[in-house]
Every structure is written in structure tokens, then in C-alpha cells.
Write a protein that holds these residues in place. Structure first.
Motif, short mmCIF file in Angstrom:
data_model
loop_
_atom_site.label_atom_id
_atom_site.label_comp_id
_atom_site.label_asym_id
_atom_site.label_seq_id
_atom_site.Cartn_x
_atom_site.Cartn_y
_atom_site.Cartn_z
N LEU A 281 0.84 -1.20 0.00
CA LEU A 281 0.00 0.00 0.00
C LEU A 281 0.88 1.25 0.00
O LEU A 281 1.56 1.55 0.98
CB LEU A 281 -0.92 0.01 1.22
N TRP B 150 -2.04 6.21 -1.56
CA TRP B 150 -3.15 5.39 -2.04
C TRP B 150 -4.43 6.19 -2.26
O TRP B 150 -5.19 5.91 -3.18
CB TRP B 150 -3.41 4.22 -1.08
N HIS C 289 -5.12 7.60 -5.78
CA HIS C 289 -5.28 6.64 -6.88
C HIS C 289 -6.68 6.03 -6.81
O HIS C 289 -6.92 5.10 -6.04
CB HIS C 289 -4.22 5.54 -6.79
N VAL D 188 -6.92 2.28 -6.77
CA VAL D 188 -6.54 1.63 -5.52
C VAL D 188 -7.69 1.70 -4.52
O VAL D 188 -8.03 0.70 -3.88
CB VAL D 188 -5.25 2.25 -4.92
N ILE E 24 -2.13 -3.69 -6.81
CA ILE E 24 -1.66 -2.43 -6.21
C ILE E 24 -0.15 -2.33 -6.34
O ILE E 24 0.40 -1.30 -6.74
CB ILE E 24 -2.12 -2.29 -4.75
N HIS F 61 1.25 0.58 -8.67
CA HIS F 61 1.61 1.76 -7.88
C HIS F 61 2.73 1.49 -6.88
O HIS F 61 2.93 2.30 -5.98
CB HIS F 61 0.38 2.28 -7.15
#
Length: 170
Positions: free
Chosen positions: A58, A62, A65, A68, A108, A112
Motif C-alpha cells: 500500500l 493510495w 489513486h 486503488v 496495487i 503503484h
């Protein structure tokens, strides 16, 4: 015959279960979107971040996004369906642990994993974040993100607050 009856009742109950809310189509009112984020951050702290791979994947950004947030909202509701209410089952819990949660963590991390609050800030010369991250990154900006998503989601999001010493946000 009794087992077949129970199975049919269980399937019928699942079909009538309410759908998970979606962040991507969240109500356009700051209070409703803030409530959704409040529920999500409570669940993150109680459930998701207790798994080391979830915590590691994470990013501190977060909230910036939408994909996410969407992943985490539906995962929260999948967990709830697996563990709570009349349709909860060991099979749903197993699916959550074996497939759903690891899939969200993997997406995730893949999409990211290298992102951070710094990448969302405008302007050169800002100092890098050097302190540890708080329990739930960005918690102090939930109302600001909720207001943006509810009323101006097609425009640039607000800038993240700066992380200061001891994991506190300014």
C-alpha cells in the motif's frame, strides 16, 4: 434432501445480497464520500494492514489513486460477505484469502508500487519524505479528498500534505 434445501437457500440469499458500493461512482456529496473513506480506513487498520504483504504494497499516496481506493472498497465488501451476515461461509473466506486479497495486493504493487506522496506534489525543491508512514497514510486528508472526488473528480486532486517528523501529517 436437507442439505440441498440449505444450499438452495444459501444461493438465494447471496443473490439478494446488496452490491458493494463503488468509489468510482461514489455519491457526489462530500459527506457520503467521507463516510465511505472513513469505513474503508477503519477496515484497513483492522483487517487489511494486518497482512504484511498488504502493508508493504500500500503506497502512502493510495488516496490519490482512484483505482486503488476502488480495489480496497470492493475487497472490504468481499471480506464482509465472507465473514459477516447470513450468507457468510468458509468457502467465501477461503476465496477471499486465496484469491481476492492476494489479487488486490498484486495489482496495487504492480500498478503503484513505486509511487509515493512526493510524486503527487507540484513544484521543484520540496524535501523528500524521510520519516516513517503513519498507520493509515493520508488519513488527515480524507475530507479534502472526499470533497474533491464528490465535486471535482474530473480535475486535478488536492496536493498531499507534507509528511513531518514522527509520521505526522501537516
Amino acid at each position: 434432501m436437507a442439505r440441498l434445501s440449505e444450499t438452495v437457500a444459501s444461493v438465494a440469499t447471496r443473490r439478494n445480497a446488496s452490491p458493494a458500493p463503488t468509489w468510482l461512482l461514489a455519491p457526489e456529496t462530500p459527506d457520503d464520500t467521507a463516510n465511505l473513506l472513513d469505513d474503508l480506513t477503519a477496515w484497513l487498520g483492522a483487517i487489511y494492514l494486518r497482512y504484511p504483504d498488504g502493508l508493504a504494497a500500500l503506497p502512502d499516496c493510495w488516496l490519490w489513486h482512484p483505482d486503488v481506493v476502488e480495489e480496497l472498497v470492493w475487497l472490504m465488501h468481499a471480506w464482509s460477505a465472507a465473514y459477516q451476515g447470513p450468507a457468510a461461509s468458509v468457502a467465501l473466506a477461503g476465496d477471499w484469502h486465496d484469491r481476492q486479497r492476494p489479487g488486490v495486493v498484486r495489482r496495487i504493487r504492480a500498478n503503484h508500487g513505486s509511487c509515493s506522496i512526493e510524486r503527487h506534489r507540484d513544484g521543484p525543491g520540496r524535501p523528500p519524505i524521510t520519516t516513517g508512514r503513519p498507520d493509515i497514510p493520508g488519513r488527515d486528508q480524507i475530507s479534502e479528498i472526499a470533497a474533491w472526488w464528490a465535486t471535482a473528480r474530473d480535475y486535478a486532486p488536492p496536493e498531499p500534505a507534507e509528511l513531518v517528523s514522527e509520521g505526522a501529517w501537516t
